[in-house]
Design an enzyme around this catalytic site. Structure first.
Site, PDB file in Angstrom:
ATOM      1  N   SER A 176       0.843  -1.195   0.000  1.00 47.34           N
ATOM      2  CA  SER A 176       0.000   0.000   0.000  1.00 47.34           C
ATOM      3  C   SER A 176       0.875   1.241   0.000  1.00 47.34           C
ATOM      4  O   SER A 176       2.046   1.185   0.405  1.00 47.34           O
ATOM      5  CB  SER A 176      -0.884  -0.009   1.257  1.00 47.34           C
ATOM      6  OG  SER A 176      -1.517   1.226   1.457  1.00 47.34           O
ATOM      7  N   TYR A 205      -1.746   0.265  11.290  1.00 44.28           N
ATOM      8  CA  TYR A 205      -2.033  -0.185   9.928  1.00 44.28           C
ATOM      9  C   TYR A 205      -0.845   0.067   9.004  1.00 44.28           C
ATOM     10  O   TYR A 205      -0.426  -0.822   8.250  1.00 44.28           O
ATOM     11  CB  TYR A 205      -3.276   0.506   9.363  1.00 44.28           C
ATOM     12  CG  TYR A 205      -3.557   0.048   7.946  1.00 44.28           C
ATOM     13  CD1 TYR A 205      -4.057  -1.227   7.700  1.00 44.28           C
ATOM     14  CD2 TYR A 205      -3.270   0.869   6.855  1.00 44.28           C
ATOM     15  CE1 TYR A 205      -4.284  -1.674   6.405  1.00 44.28           C
ATOM     16  CE2 TYR A 205      -3.494   0.432   5.563  1.00 44.28           C
ATOM     17  CZ  TYR A 205      -3.994  -0.832   5.346  1.00 44.28           C
ATOM     18  OH  TYR A 205      -4.202  -1.276   4.056  1.00 44.28           O
TER      19      TYR A 205
END
Length: 327
Positions: free
Chosen positions: A130, A154
């Protein structure tokens, strides 16, 4: 190469019932691939499980954290190619439950790669990293040489996922490619606490959208079909040797925008100029500015985003309009 490469190929997709997994499954079925889908939670209204595609695939019920389930699936169905998309992907949930996020995102990736290492025929293997893996940097846009330094749960989980994938590629010679995409959006995302689905539902229901932050956080938004083409082109490039194992590539839309700008565009697309967003200013543990330099993907793969933000939002709004009317 695209259709001939995928025809008859047996592909294992983790997180197959999510946004990207659903669209990727449909695309690969059209190309003639055989799909084996790992599904943990059975959500009947999800784009994959509610579509005719569900009758054309093999479903393995299980959790990415269960190493025996993963190894059994890879061996039992003689998998050729893997797309590892399964993750705990909600930033707020990661903040509240970091251990579970690390177990799923980091431990799940290790389980998948360790199982694939025991089945040498498998390749290529695509791992979903990501743009969040980069963490906060003063210099933007991110390039592939920008250090991975996620700090919050995250972001850190994606930094680790990315580095673990590189480690398996370089140490064991596995045919692994890593995608670092901007914020993917499109019809079928039922995580209503995400910006685009939640805002679209509010607008379609005639309610004021709620912005958790101050609205000035800047992001790279990538329409889902551009995301699917990124994964497929990288997989093909790994297979033909034009991308080396362990390569990570950025995929973004080149036009970063603020949260408030996205919300205003959705309000316009929904024809509800009377609605004004409620700005809470409460977001925490989120990076203020994130956007990607995708020039390496352009150079190596010839990949370019085909959908503008406005076009993608229009298509997505149409999907949610139909979905909510049928609900």
């Amino acid at each position: 190469m695209t259709n001939s490469f995928w025809k008859g190929r047996t592909v294992f997709i983790t997180g197959a019932s999510g946004l990207l997994g659903s669209w990727l499954t449909r695309n690969l079925l059209e190309k003639g691939a055989n799909i084996v889908a790992l599904v943990r939670d059975w959500v009947p209204e999800s784009a994959l499980l509610s579509s005719p595609d569900v009758k054309r695939i093999t479903i393995v019920r299980g959790d990415i954290r269960d190493s025996e389930v993963i190894l059994h699936a890879l061996c039992e169905y003689e998998i050729d190619t893997v797309f590892h998309l399964a993750a705990q992907a909600i930033v707020g949930t990661a903040r509240l439950h970091p251990a579970g996020t690390f177990e799923t995102n980091i431990g799940g990736t290790v389980n998948l790669l360790e199982a694939a290492r025991q089945v040498p025929r498998i390749g290529p293997i695509l791992i979903a990293s990501s743009d969040k893996a980069y963490g906060a940097h003063a210099s933007l846009p991110y390039t592939e040489n920008t250090p991975l330094q996620g700090r919050h749960p995250y972001d850190c989980s994606k930094s680790c996922t990315d580095l673990i994938a590189q480690s398996y590629a370089w140490t064991y010679g596995m045919q692994i490619g890593i995608t670092r995409c901007g914020n993917l959006f499109g019809g079928g995302d039922l995580n209503w606490n995400r910006l685009i689905p939640g805002t679209m539902r509010s607008v379609l229901e005639g309610k004021a959208p709620v912005i958790r932050s101050d609205g000035q956080f800047t992001r790279d938004y990538l329409y889902i079909e551009d995301g699917v083409s990124a994964y497929i082109q990288l997989a093909e490039a790994l297979a033909n040797g034009s991308v080396q194992a362990g390569e990570a590539l950025n995929f973004g839309n080149k036009h970063p925008v603020t949260v408030l700008e996205v919300v205003q565009k959705i309000i316009e697309a929904g024809g509800r100029p009377d609605l004004q967003p409620e700005i809470l200013g409460q977001a925490s543990d989120e990076i203020r500015e994130q956007y990607l330099d995708s020039s390496r993907a352009h150079q190596i793969l010839g990949w370019h985003s085909q959908y503008s933000l406005e076009d993608g939002l229009k298509l997505t709004m149409d999907w949610y309009d139909a979905f909510l009317k049928d609900d």
